[in-house]
Scaffold this motif. Structure first.
Motif, PDB file in Angstrom:
ATOM      1  N   GLU A 162      -0.982  36.283  36.741  1.00  0.00           N
ATOM      2  CA  GLU A 162      -2.335  35.959  36.273  1.00  0.00           C
ATOM      3  C   GLU A 162      -2.820  36.908  35.171  1.00  0.00           C
ATOM      4  OE1 GLU A 162      -2.772  38.576  39.963  1.00  0.00           O
ATOM      5  OE2 GLU A 162      -1.405  37.043  39.226  1.00  0.00           O
ATOM      6  N   THR A 163      -2.226  38.109  35.080  1.00  0.00           N
ATOM      7  CA  THR A 163      -2.594  39.048  34.013  1.00  0.00           C
ATOM      8  C   THR A 163      -1.411  39.345  33.090  1.00  0.00           C
ATOM      9  OG1 THR A 163      -2.151  40.970  35.436  1.00  0.00           O
ATOM     10  CG2 THR A 163      -4.425  40.140  35.377  1.00  0.00           C
ATOM     11  N   HIS A 164      -0.301  38.605  33.265  1.00  0.00           N
ATOM     12  CA  HIS A 164       0.889  38.744  32.410  1.00  0.00           C
ATOM     13  C   HIS A 164       1.480  40.156  32.478  1.00  0.00           C
ATOM     14  CE1 HIS A 164       0.055  34.819  30.599  1.00  0.00           C
ATOM     15  NE2 HIS A 164      -1.208  35.181  30.678  1.00  0.00           N
ATOM     16  N   TYR A 165       1.466  40.741  33.672  1.00  0.00           N
ATOM     17  CA  TYR A 165       1.873  42.142  33.859  1.00  0.00           C
ATOM     18  C   TYR A 165       2.990  42.251  34.899  1.00  0.00           C
ATOM     19  CZ  TYR A 165       1.585  46.981  35.530  1.00  0.00           C
ATOM     20  OH  TYR A 165       1.886  48.259  35.932  1.00  0.00           O
ATOM     21  N   ILE A 166       3.927  43.154  34.646  1.00  0.00           N
ATOM     22  CA  ILE A 166       4.950  43.515  35.629  1.00  0.00           C
ATOM     23  C   ILE A 166       5.109  45.033  35.635  1.00  0.00           C
ATOM     24  CG2 ILE A 166       6.788  43.060  33.944  1.00  0.00           C
ATOM     25  CD1 ILE A 166       8.674  42.495  36.329  1.00  0.00           C
TER      26      ILE A 166
END
Length: 124
Positions: free
Chosen positions: A74-78
């Motif tokens: 949902e926040t394009h984060y890993i």
């Protein structure tokens, strides 16, 4: 046995949200990267969340220590965390950059770990 190691973390933003939900693709990538980097995978666990963003968490137990990751589609984060005894994480870093592509922002930090490093830091 020498207890020196490298603890590297990657914070990646701007990643494709569909990729960050794809437990199978992530598993194949991380397993292949570890094998390519000549780390010994002892076991692994992958968990796909089905509510709250549909992220994926993975953990690979290595004879050299561990790799873990958690995605936030949902926040394009890993976030990725790798601790290895003795061997550095340079080949893993190259694979990560290639896999997630040029459109992402990657911040990498590495800590040196081990009894000798801790003792020298404490003297300062």
């Amino acid at each position: 046995m020498d207890d020196f190691g490298y603890h590297t973390i990657w914070d990646i933003t701007g990643a494709d949200s569909y990729l960050l939900k794809d437990a199978s693709a992530l598993h194949d990538f991380f397993l292949g990267t570890l094998q390519y980097s000549r780390f010994t995978v002892l076991d692994h666990l992958i968990y796909k969340f089905d509510v709250g963003g549909e992220g994926v968490t993975g953990l690979y137990l290595l004879s050299e220590s561990h790799l873990s990751y958690h995605t936030y589609p949902e926040t394009h984060y890993i976030s990725i965390d790798v601790y290895t005894c003795g061997s550095n994480n340079i080949s893993i870093s190259e694979c990560i950059r290639n896999f997630f592509g040029s459109g992402v922002q990657i911040v990498t930090r590495t800590l040196l770990r081990g009894s000798n490093v801790v003792f020298k830091e404490a003297e300062k």
